[in-house]
Structures are given as structure tokens and as C-alpha cells.
Design a protein around this motif. Structure first.
Motif, PDB file in Angstrom:
ATOM      1  N   LEU A  50       7.446 -31.011 -49.093  1.00 34.09           N
ATOM      2  CA  LEU A  50       6.852 -32.297 -48.776  1.00 34.09           C
ATOM      3  C   LEU A  50       5.381 -32.303 -49.176  1.00 34.09           C
ATOM      4  O   LEU A  50       4.637 -31.369 -48.875  1.00 34.09           O
TER       5      LEU A  50
ATOM      6  N   THR B  83       3.629 -39.857 -48.281  1.00 31.36           N
ATOM      7  CA  THR B  83       4.294 -38.574 -48.478  1.00 31.36           C
ATOM      8  C   THR B  83       5.224 -38.695 -49.659  1.00 31.36           C
ATOM      9  O   THR B  83       5.694 -39.780 -49.990  1.00 31.36           O
ATOM     10  N   SER B  84       5.462 -37.613 -50.295  1.00 31.22           N
ATOM     11  CA  SER B  84       6.467 -37.606 -51.346  1.00 31.22           C
ATOM     12  C   SER B  84       7.214 -36.291 -51.252  1.00 31.22           C
ATOM     13  O   SER B  84       6.646 -35.258 -50.908  1.00 31.22           O
ATOM     14  N   ARG B  85       8.481 -36.375 -51.518  1.00 28.86           N
ATOM     15  CA  ARG B  85       9.327 -35.195 -51.439  1.00 28.86           C
ATOM     16  C   ARG B  85       9.613 -34.724 -52.851  1.00 28.86           C
ATOM     17  O   ARG B  85      10.003 -35.505 -53.701  1.00 28.86           O
ATOM     18  N   SER B  86       9.379 -33.491 -53.102  1.00 29.02           N
ATOM     19  CA  SER B  86       9.752 -32.965 -54.415  1.00 29.02           C
ATOM     20  C   SER B  86      10.479 -31.655 -54.196  1.00 29.02           C
ATOM     21  O   SER B  86      10.740 -31.261 -53.063  1.00 29.02           O
TER      22      SER B  86
END
Lengths: 468, 788
Positions: free
Chosen positions: B564, B557-560
């Protein structure tokens, strides 16, 4: 050998039946169809055929059985047949649903055909006429040609039929309209008079066709609608009298259109969405009951993160996306599960029984199901289960053990082959249940812990040492 | 509470008062232990809450698959399982090459639950096995430390172990690996050893052998036990601590333990044949000699004994020298000196990088960096020295064992990151002892100072009459709960006092206390600081559990700024393989993805994470580093139908195949010398941009990774390497793209079928017939494959 015996028996029976019917004069000959109109909708992979027949009794006595004929291939792909009787004039029409049953015809027809009999509500007197509306639904009936296509090609399919309606009756006048999903039609066979306007091909009108006349045609056209088919759906509905109904649905999804061949290029698929993979599909929509909770969507290797749930007070919609886009011949399996409040679906009937009222069907919209199995898991201790389903299904009983069961739960298994969305309707499962059984498991647990503590207390106070 | 009432009662009620106290203490410790277990379990559930209940990473997938097989086919089938889905065409005998402890444990739990009609899936059981066993491990730590330094230290150590990040990293829910149960087995074996050493009971010695057996079943790290315990025995003998208890603790363990260990198929005769076990046998001989000497000494007069010693020593030395010479010659004759590669790299940290690239290529076999110590054991690193000192005050058999344990495990953790896991329990035990002792000292001196302040004269008077002193200290103790509740909310400190209170308060003790007493202010401040340290540790552990060690690594996962993002590409690819390829197709990939492919995609792989056959891995490495045609031939000869590569360049996933590529070259070149590492490097630098060498730009790995990559953004900018790729437009001649996942992280290529053979240009007219003849021939060669 066996086949020979069977053939002989059949022959004997047929002869007997023939003799029997000849004495009564065979019923089909009584009717004449004065006008027949057929509308065939080919816009998706579920084919709807609306047949409007104006039936006239030309016999000498009242008759109530109208016979429809279908070719064996059509019968193989037939998902459902439904008949309505139209009454009244012009705008004030009312329709009555009629019973339709497959039958055998005694007299040997000139061509291979299978029959369905419509039982009219009241017999048609000699010289009278009535209007019938018949709906056929076919599945797996479009044949992809070419059978394998590359990613950038669009899907072409064949539709085979006959320009003249196959019927055991004389048809005075008939017309057939075929609606294709787009104007892209590669070829079609003309049987004059034939006319094509936009997305519609009109065959006819043809006058005075004797019984059992056919005129084979085919239409070769583009159909890029997703050929999404659920090969097998197992739906398990588990009733808990503590207030919850847990539904688990196991899907085996397949793209039944033209098979994908060669390369799958992601860059083409992502950058040129419309020209690439036109017949593939990514999204599915499931319509779930209102007040649904704890929805999950996963497969055998874990959660599938691409789904959206929209709920309101009337219905819930779950938009799901399989792990990868499905091209022709590709498969995917997944599981959808959700919980429902018990009071929305479980009721008490007048004779002290309880019944579950649930939708018989597949929540995915517009989905064809080859084999649908519904398992209703009744709570432990329930007896006399009896399902009530509006159409014929196979049903049997099983037992299932879960969460500390001792005697097992009764499972009512309902099986239906060739399921189409038009089948969606409610069904009921009646059973008797004594609420005292609800307490069995908590009591069992409590007593087990009690025994454990007693054992502990006893152990502490017992001195087993030999020497003091 | 009943405590104040009893304190006002007269001296005769003192006995009941103490039993009540003990009962309270027992119940309280029981509940604290229960809570520690719950905490150990629940701190590991972050992965389930933040992600999902799924098996993590690589090895757990294999264990999961084996467990599935066990659950489905039963134990006998499991022992005889020959797995033809992996190491094609060699296959692998799973039953004989796997440490079965974990699998059998989870399989038993599953079977037990299902026979109680609690229908949990095998996956669920596997996911939660590790957290359950961490709770067990913390209880085992309590037992062990309690044997060494009493209940207080035990509870502290258990609480520390329940949340030590190093152990969490290997035992979060879903991390279904051998270490999950092995750490419990390790600590429990040590506990039983210490228990036997303290009691001299043969019952515990037998249990110890069984615990050792469980450890052997679970993990290859059992060699640590079978070397550490002999070392400790030797230490005891050398320092003159030999006793019959020591003999009972050691001799049955070696005999029974070795016999039991030899029952495990993967160990078998290794239990007596390899050098890892020699130390235990040597010490076994020594302990017998020593025991014999003690026995002789007992029955002979001192003078006779001296004569006997000189006689035996002169003869014995000669015999020993001969035996040792033979042994050394035997051991030296084997190329690895009888040691396995992993063990050798433990003794000589530079061994692996010099000789076995395949061991060196695994990131968890690298030596750790300093920050990783702080990350993994945090403040324990500072408490350990204090703990070691506390172990020497006073030095007992048990505490010397802890000192030895920490010393060896510190060394081993310095060699391999993975063995940080062995260090963690030792660090927790010593820190637990340190903290507990510190609390002991500080609370003791506060207590002393307070009594001194309130009734200074009485204390002097107390020295003359012990009975008044007793009631005095008791009175102080009863006052204390309120005091402590105000000053130190830490339950550890409370616990400590309770434990302290159990000891009979004697005059000597009061004497000793006064000697150790610190000023009140400094004690309070130190206590506060210690609590602060503990709080910092807790915060760090929770952070590590939640953020650092919970990712399952198959879903990223990556948060931007716009929410998410989930990268579920691995499972997308595996699901595609599972449903849309033939069930007997072979998939080639670098060995990292072998376990996942067999478990999730259910397809046959060429190599997997069980790196037992270096040549086979080198073959795949060579294929990946070869030009397309050569690679095609290698893969075709292995009957491969699909090639899977992991590519992170589009989304910036750093651990992709291009970054691992040099290891493929190295391992491939180790067996096939025509692959030379310098060919892939430009001036010693590994690069894939326009400066890269032509060999690099033409190798299969480059081509499969970057095929049509340039069409995504027009430049071909690789986000991992932060550069534009060197060769942008090229075509594949022998492979075709079969599937690429949504974020391009996994790309699967299909081998094109071999071209029809054309017999010379003169027979062009017959090309049609040749094509028809060649196709049955092709299918004929396929049929030859014994695995189909």
C-alpha cells in the motif's frame, strides 16, 4: 531604586560573609590540582566535557568541599553536572557519586565566574590527594557560523572555550582534548603547545597555571549531526486502575542548527541525498517501554503515516518521520500516544500507598528538551500525591476532568528545563487510592440509565389528559 | 412464543391476543428501528476504519474551522466573526454568510459532552456528526413513510435510506458538510408537514415551522421545501382536496417559517425578497381565497353564492392582473430576475455554462450521467415507478405529496449531480412503499393460497359466517411464522406480515384478497426475486460505502504489487506552511484549496471555496494564466508571499491544477478580457506537450507545475496527461521554489522580493544608497497593509 537597594543589601551580605570567612581562611585555597585532563566531545549538538582532576589538599586541616568554576555563558547552557570520586588503584577502581551544588564564593574573583561545590564523601586530610571525575553536559552551545546556509551547504559551527581550565585552584599540569565529528576543521586558535591529529585537537600540556587564568580559544568545524531539539515536551501519564496507563506526548520539534536559506529543491534533495541537506534530518527513533500497545503518531491535522513500530519482549522501538525533512530553523509538532499495562509500572509500597514508577525523560533517543513537563494524572479519588525525582524539578498540582468525573483527577505536574538524555532516570509518584472509587462511574451510568427507564415507565402509566 | 397458545384459546381472548400482537409489533419495530439506526451509523465508519478519523475534502474543513471557532469563542463571537484569514484583503463576515445549522449542531453536541466531562475533541465530534444524523434521517424517513403508507413501508424505507449510496457519499464519517444534517432536517420537515396534514393539529404545524427553521439554518436547499410544499398545496386545491387540515398544515408554516427563516443572518430579508420564496406567498394568498370561498359557500345559499362568485371574479381578476403585472415588472427589472445563479441554473440547466463559469466549473454542479444514477440509488431506480403506482392505490393527501416529491427531485437531480442527494430520500420512500406493497401482495396471496389448499371448502363456508373466517385467518397467521422463516429470511417481509396482521380481518378484506391473489409458485418466486434484489442492493451499498465514498481525498492511497502506498502530500504541504512560514503570510492558490489552507495551514488565502467574489477569483485565475512577470505583479499587489500549486504529473493524480487550468483561464478571461481561451488551445485542443501554444507554455501555472520536473526522469513525462511536456528547461525569475512535497503533489513557491531600483545608469555610484533607501520604502508599503 529597587536595584540600588538590592545592591546595597548584597554588598552588606557579602561584607558580612567575607568577615565570616576570613576568620576561617577561605576554603578554596586549600587545594591544588596536581593534574587535570579534559576531554571535550563535539560530535553532536550535546557537548560532553569529561574532566579528570587530581586534587591535593595542601592546607593544614581536612577539607571536603572542592569548588569548580564555570563562565556565566557556560552556566547558561549547562544541562547537568555530575561528579564521581575514583577510589582504588589502576584496574580496581570504584567510583562514588558525589553531591554537586551551585554555590557563591565569598572572595571576589578576578573574573566573572560561577561556582559549583563538590562535597566529598569523606574529608580529605592535609597532604592527601584524590581523583575526581566531573561530567559537564552543555546544550545549545555550538554557534552555527554562517548562521544561514543553503540546501547544498554543510553546517559549520563555532565552539568557544578556553585552553586553560578555569579554576579557583592552582593547576600544576593540564591537558585538553577536543574531539570533532570529522576531520573538516576550518580553523582553530593555537595556544602552544597545540597539536591536531585526525579528529582530535590537543591543547597542552600546560604547566603551573595560577588560579583564574584563561586563554580563550575557538574551534570552527563541520558538524552535520542533526541539531534536533524538542522545544517543549508535554508528557501526560494517565493512570487507570482498570489496567491501563495511557501516555500522550506532545512534541514541538525544531532544527536548532544553521537556518535554512533560500530554495528547498525536492529534486536535489531526492537525487543527491548526501551532498544536499546534509545537516537536515528525517527520521527519529523513540524507545518505548516493552508491551506497549495502541501506539499512535499524529499531529493537529491528522495521522502521520510514516512510522514503524518494532516490538519485542524487552523494548519497543518506534521509528517516526515528521511530515517533511527538517532543515535549519524548521519546526514540526506532533503527538505520540501509547498505552501500557498497569502492572508493569504501578506498585504498592509497604505503607499501604501505591506508587507509579516511570522513566523521567524523553523517549526520543539523543534528544535535547528545552522544557519538559510531565503530568501524572492520578485516578479520581486519589489523595496525598508526592513525587520523588532524583534531581531538582519544579512541581505543582492541578485538576483534570475527563470521562464523567465529578470531583476531578489530581494531576502532579513536574517541570524540568534543559533536559538532556543523561537525565533519563526513574521517578516515583506516591499516592493513596481507595478502590471503591473505581466503581463510581459505572454505578453513576447504571443509575442514570435506571432513572431513565423508570421515567419511561412512569410516563407510560401517567395520564395527564384533562378530559376523560 | 405465546402466539400458538393464544390462538388455541376461544374467541373472547381475541382482543388480548391482538393487543399482545400489537405490543410485540411495537417492540419489534422499535428494535428494528434501533438496528437501522445502528446500521446507518456504522456503515459510514468505513472511512475511519480504512483511513483515519479526519475531516474530509474541502468544505468540511471550513465547517470544522468555524466549529472550532464556535467552541473556543462562544456563540456571540461567532455571529460577529469577521474572518481576515480569507479573501484577503476583503475578508469575510462568517457569521452573516454561513448556514449555521451544522456548526451550531456540532458545537452544541461538543458543549454538551464536555459539560458532562466527556472530553472529546471538536474534531471527533465533527467527524461523527454526519453518521449520527444519518441515523436520525433514517428514523425520520420511517416516520414520514409510516404517515404515508403504514409501518411496514416505513421500516423498509428507513432501511433503504440508511444505506443509500447517494446519501452515504455525503455523510460518511468525516464528511462534515451541511448536507449531513440538512437531509435529516428535510425529511423531518416533510414528515411534520404530512403529520399535520393527516391530523390537522396546530401542535405539529408549529413543530413543522421549527423543523423548517432548522432546515433553513442548515442548508441553502431549504428553498426546495418552500417550493415543494406550496406546489403540493396547490395540487391539493386543484384536485379538490382542500380541507381545514391543509390550511393548518400550510398557513402557519408560511407565516412562522418565513419569520423564523428571516432570523437566520444568511437568509435575512431574502426570505421575503427573492423569487425563490414567491411561490409560497402566492399559494398563501390562493389558499386564503379558497378558504374564504369555502366559508362563503357555507353561509350563503347556492343561488346567492353564484351571484357573489361572478361579482368577485370579475373584480378580483382585474385586481389580480394589476398586481401580477406590477410583480412581474419588479422582478424583471433585476438582472437575474430575482433568482440566484444556482437556482437559475436549476430552472434552466444551460444557464450556468452560458453565463457563470464559476458555477459550471464545480464538478458537483454538472448534470449527472446515467451510470451515476445506478451508482447512487442503484435498484431503487427500478423500484421508484412501482412505488409511484403504489402511491396511487389509493391516492391520499400524503401519497400525492410523495409523488410530487419524487417527480420534482428527479428533475432537479437531472440538473445537478449534487441534488441527487434530494432524490435519494424520495427514491427510498417510494421504493420502500413499492417493496412493502409487493411483499404485502405476495405474502397475502401465499397466505390465501395456503388456506385455500388446506381447507378449500371451509373458505367457501367462511363467507357465510364472518366469525369463523376470523378464527380461520388467525389460525393461518399463527402458522405463518414457521412458514416465513423457511421461505423468506428477510425481516422486511416478516415485518410486513405483522403489520398486515394488525388490520382487522373482515369479510370485505377476504373478498379483496381473493381478487388480488396470485398463484402460489409465482408469488414465492417473486418474493425470492425481490429478496434477491434487496440483497443486491445491500451488497452494492456496502461496496459503495467501503470503496467508492470513503476516501477522505486529502490522503490518497494506491495499491500496487509491493503493498500500500500512502500519498499524504497535501497535509505535508499544509503542515510545512503552518510551521515554517510567518503567521501573517498570504498564500495564493486556486480556490479549491482555500478552505484547506486556512484550516490546516492557518494561513491567509486570497480566494477560497466560498466563491462569493467572482472578480477576486478571476484575478487569481488571471495571475495563473499570465506570464511570470505579470503574474508576479498581480500577486505582489495582493501582498502574496507564497503561491501553492497542485501537480499530479509525477504520480498520476488527475485532479491537479493543470487539469483545472482551463477553468482558471475561462474565469479569468470572463473579467479580464486580455486572457483569451483560444490562446491556450491548439486547434481547440488543450495540450501541454510540444504542440502546445507558447502562451500556454509560458504561463505561470505551467511553469510552477513543471519547474525542474524534467530532472526527475530526464524526459519530463507527465503521467496524468500521458505525454512529454513541451518546455522542459526553463528558469524562474520572479519566483523561487520554497517547498515541494515528497511526491511532488503540492509545490509551494515564494515570490522573490522586488529588485532594488536603480535610478538610471549614470548614477551607478549611488546604487548603494538607493538600495538602502528602497528597503525602508518597501517595508513602508508593507506597513500600509491594514491586515498586518
Amino acid at each position: 531604586m529597587e536595584a540600588w537597594i538590592r545592591a546595597r543589601v548584597t554588598l552588606a551580605l557579602t561584607l558580612f560573609a567575607l568577615l565570616f570567612f576570613v576568620s576561617r581562611s577561605s576554603p578554596p585555597r586549600q587545594f591544588v590540582i596536581s593534574n587535570a585532563e579534559r576531554r571535550i566531545d563535539l560530535s553532536s549538538h550535546i557537548i560532553n566535557v569529561h574532566l579528570t582532576l587530581k586534587v591535593e589538599n595542601t592546607g593544614t586541616r581536612p577539607a571536603s568541599e572542592v569548588v569548580l568554576a564555570l563562565t556565566p555563558t557556560e552556566v547558561d547552557h549547562l544541562a547537568m553536572v555530575d561528579a564521581l570520586a575514583i577510589k582504588g588503584k589502576q584496574k580496581k577502581t570504584t567510583s562514588v557519586r558525589l553531591e554537586v551544588k551551585p554555590t557563591e564564593l565569598p572572595d571576589a574573583p578576578p573574573i566573572d565566574a560561577k561556582y559549583f561545590t563538590i562535597y566529598l564523601a569523606d574529608p580529605l586530610n592535609s597532604g592527601e590527594s584524590t581523583t575526581l571525575e566531573v561530567l559537564y553536559v552543555f546544550m545549545h552551545f555550538l554557534e552555527p557560523f554562517p548562521a544561514e546556509i543553503a540546501q547544498s551547504e554543510s553546517q559549520l559551527v563555532f565552539y568557544h572555550d578556553t585552553a586553560l581550565i578555569l579554576s579557583p585552584y592552582h593547576i600544576k599540569q593540564q591537558t585538553t582534548f577536543i574531539k570533532t565529528p570529522s576531520t573538516k576543521v576550518e580553523s582553530f586558535i593555537r595556544v602552544e603547545p597545540t597539536n591536531r591529529v585526525g579528529t582530535e585537537i590537543k591543547y597542552g600540556p600546560y604547566e603551573d597555571c595560577p588560579p583564574y587564568t584563561i586563554s580563550p580559544i575557538h574551534v570552527h568545524f563541520e558538524n552535520n549531526s542533526p541539531f534536533a531539539v524538542v522545544e517543549e515536551l508535554v508528557q501526560e501519564i494517565e493512570i487507570s486502575h482498570w489496567g491501563n496507563i495511557q501516555v500522550t506526548e506532545h512534541y514541538t520539534l525544531v532544527h536548532a542548527g544553521a537556518r535554512h536559506k533560500g530554495v528547498f529543491s525536492r529534486v536535489d534533495y531526492q537525487s543527491r541525498q548526501f551532498s544536499n541537506g546534509a545537516s537536515s534530518f528525517r527520521y527519529l527513533l523513540a524507545r518505548l517501554p516493552a508491551r506497549v500497545h495502541s501506539v499512535y503518531y499524529r499531529d493537529e491535522i491528522g495521522n502521520i503515516s510514516s512510522s514503524h513500530l518494532r516490538t519485542n519482549s524487552l523494548k519497543s522501538e518506534l521509528e517516526i518521520e515528521p511530515r517533511y525533512p527538517l532543515f535549519g530553523g524548521w519546526k514540526a509538532t506532533f503527538v505520540i500516544g501509547y498505552g501500557l499495562p498497569l502492572q508493569d509500572f504501578l506498585f504498592e509500597s509497604s505503607d499501604d500507598k501505591r506508587y507509579l514508577n516511570f522513566t523521567f525523560g524523553c523517549p526520543l533517543i539523543g534528544m535535547v528538551v528545552d522544557k519538559l513537563t510531565i503530568k501524572v494524572v492520578l485516578p479520581e479519588g486519589s489523595t496525598d500525591p508526592s513525587p520523588v525525582v532524583p534531581f531538582p524539578v519544579e512541581h505543582r498540582l492541578e485538576a483534570k476532568y475527563s470521562s464523567l468525573d465529578v470531583i476531578g483527577r489530581t494531576v502532579v505536574v513536574l517541570e524540568k528545563k534543559n533536559f538532556v538524555p543523561m537525565h533519563n532516570s526513574h521517578f516515583q509518584v506516591y499516592y493513596t487510592f481507595n478502590p471503591i472509587f473505581m466503581l463510581a462511574e459505572p454505578l453513576m451510568l447504571a443509575s442514570a440509565f435506571f432513572m431513565f427507564f423508570v421515567a419511561c415507565v412512569a410516563y407510560i402509566h401517567i395520564d395527564l389528559s384533562i378530559r376523560k | 412464543m405465546a402466539a400458538p397458545e393464544t390462538s388455541t384459546a376461544a374467541v373472547p381472548t381475541l382482543y388480548t391476543y391482538n393487543t399482545l400482537r400489537n405490543a410485540f409489533g411495537g417492540v419489534l419495530s422499535f428494535f428494528i428501528l434501533l438496528l437501522i439506526g445502528v446500521m446507518a451509523f456504522s456503515i459510514r465508519l468505513f472511512s475511519v476504519i480504512k483511513y483515519e478519523s479526519v475531516i474530509h475534502e474541502f468544505d468540511p474543513y471550513f465547517n470544522y474551522r468555524v466549529t472550532q471557532f464556535l467552541a473556543k469563542n462562544g456563540i456571540y463571537e461567532f455571529w460577529n466573526w469577521f474572518d481576515d484569514r480569507t479573501w484577503y484583503p476583503l475578508g469575510r463576515v462568517i457569521g452573516g454568510t454561513v448556514y449555521p445549522g451544522l456548526t451550531l449542531t456540532a458545537g452544541t453536541i461538543w458543549w454538551l459532552l464536555n459539560s458532562l466531562n466527556i472530553p472529546l475533541s471538536v474534531e471527533t465530534v465533527c467527524v461523527f456528526t454526519a453518521p449520527i444524523f444519518s441515523a436520525f434521517a433514517s428514523w425520520a424517513t420511517y416516520l414520514l413513510t409510516k404517515e404515508v403508507k403504514g409501518t411496514g413501508a416505513g421500516l423498509t424505507a428507513a432501511a433503504l435510506l440508511a444505506m443509500v449510496p447517494s446519501y452515504i457519499s455525503r455523510s460518511v464519517a468525516g464528511s462534515y458538510d451541511n448536507e449531513a444534517v440538512a437531509i435529516f432536517a428535510l425529511i423531518f420537515t416533510f414528515y411534520l408537514y404530512i403529520k399535520t396534514l393527516n391530523t390537522g393539529s396546530l401542535f405539529y404545524a408549529t413543530l413543522n415551522s421549527i423543523a423548517y427553521f432548522y432546515m433553513v439554518c442548515s442548508w441553502g436547499g431549504y428553498t426546495f421545501i418552500i417550493n415543494l410544499i406550496p406546489m403540493h398545496v396547490l395540487l391539493c386545491i386543484v384536485t379538490g382536496r382542500f380541507s381545514s387540515r391543509l390550511y393548518i398544515a400550510y398557513a402557519p408554516l408560511v407565516v412562522l417559517g418565513t419569520l423564523l427563516a428571516a432570523l437566520v443572518p444568511v437568509v435575512g430579508f431574502n426570505a421575503v425578497m427573492t423569487s425563490e420564496h414567491f411561490a409560497s406567498f402566492l399559494v398563501f394568498i390562493i389558499i386564503h381565497v379558497v378558504a374564504f370561498v369555502y366559508y362563503i359557500k357555507g353561509i350563503l345559499s347556492p343561488k346567492m353564492f353564484k351571484v357573489a362568485v361572478t361579482l368577485v371574479v370579475s373584480v378580483g381578476l382585474a385586481v389580480c392582473c394589476a398586481v401580477i403585472a406590477v410583480l412581474i415588472a419588479l422582478v424583471a427589472s433585476s438582472p437575474t430576475k430575482g433568482w440566484s445563479g444556482r437556482s437559475l441554473s436549476l430552472l434552466d440547466p444551460t444557464y450556468a455554462s452560458k453565463y457563470i463559469p464559476i458555477i459550471a466549473s464545480v464538478s458537483e454542479h454538472q448534470p449527472p450521467t446515467w451510470p451515476s444514477y445506478f451508482m447512487d440509488i442503484n435498484v431503487l431506480a427500478f423500484l421508484v415507478p412501482a412505488g409511484i403506482i403504489a402511491c396511487f392505490l389509493p391516492l391520499s393527501d400524503a401519497s400525492s405529496f410523495v409523488v410530487l416529491y419524487i417527480a420534482t427531485s428527479v428533475y432537479f437531480s437531472g440538473v445537478m449531480v449534487r441534488l441527487m442527494l434530494v432524490l435519494a430520500p424520495a427514491a427510498c420512500i417510494t421504493s420502500g412503499i413499492a417493496l412493502s406493497q409487493a411483499f404485502d401482495v405476495f405474502t397475502g396471496s401465499i397466505k390465501f393460497q395456503l388456506t385455500g389448499a388446506s381447507s378449500n371448502t371451509e373458505v367457501d363456508a367462511a363467507e357465510t359466517s364472518s366469525s369463523t373466517a376470523e378464527s380461520q385467518t388467525d389460525a393461518v397467521k399463527t402458522e405463518k411464522p414457521e412458514e416465513t422463516a423457511k421461505n423468506r429470511p428477510s425481516r422486511k417481509s416478516k415485518k410486513k406480515e405483522r403489520e398486515h396482521g394488525e388490520k382487522p380481518s373482515t369479510k370485505a378484506k377476504a373478498e379483496k384478497k381473493r381478487l388480488l391473489a396470485l398463484p402460489l409458485e409465482s408469488s414465492v418466486i417473486s418474493l425470492l426475486l425481490l429478496v434477491l434484489l434487496g440483497a443486491f442492493y445491500v451488497v452494492h451499498c456496502v461496496w459503495a460505502a467501503a470503496e467508492a465514498y470513503s476516501a477522505p481525498s486529502i490522503v490518497l492511497t494506491s495499491r500496487s504489487h509491493d503493498g500500500l502506498h500512502v500519498f499524504d502530500d497535501f497535509r505535508e504541504a499544509y503542515a510545512w506552511l503552518r510551521h515554517n512560514t510567518d503567521v501573517d503570510d498570504k498564500v495564493a492558490s486556486w480556490w479549491d484549496y482555500g478552505y484547506q489552507t486556512t484550516a490546516m495551514a492557518n494561513r491567509t488565502v486570497i480566494v477560497d471555496n466560498n466563491t462569493w467574489n467572482n472578480t477576486h477569483i478571476a484575478t487569481v485565475g488571471t495571475a495563473m494564466s499570465s506570464p511570470e512577470r505579470a503574474a508576479w505583479e498581480i500577486f505582489h499587489s495582493l501582498d502574496v508571499k507564497y503561491v501553492l500549486v497542485v501537480f499530479g504529473g509525477l504520480v498520476g493524480y488527475p485532479s491537479d491544477d493543470i487539469n483545472k487550468f482551463l477553468w482558471m483561464v475561462r474565469i479569468g478571461g470572463g473579467v479580464f478580457p486580455h486572457i483569451k481561451e483560444p490562446d491556450y488551445l491548439r486547434d481547440g485542443q488543450y495540450r501541454i506537450d510540444s504542440q502546445a501554444t507558447p502562451t500556454m507554455l509560458n504561463c505561470l501555472m505551467y511553469k510552477l507545475s513543471y519547474y525542474r520536473f524534467v530532472e526527475t526522469d530526464g524526459k519530463g513525462f507527465d503521467r496524468v496527461r500521458q505525454t512529454e511536456i513541451g518546455k522542459k528547461y526553463f528558469k524562474l525569475t520572479h519566483f523561487e521554489e520554497a517547498f515541494t512535497t515528497h511526491h511532488w503533489m503540492v509545490r509551494i513557491y515564494k515570490l522573490k522580493p522586488p529588485k532594488n531600483r536603480i535610478r538610471g545608469k549614470t548614477k551607478k555610484s549611488k546604487s548603494k544608497t538607493s538600495s538602502t533607501t528602497s528597503s525602508p520604502k518597501r517595508s513602508g508599503t508593507k506597513k500600509k497593509n491594514p491586515w498586518q
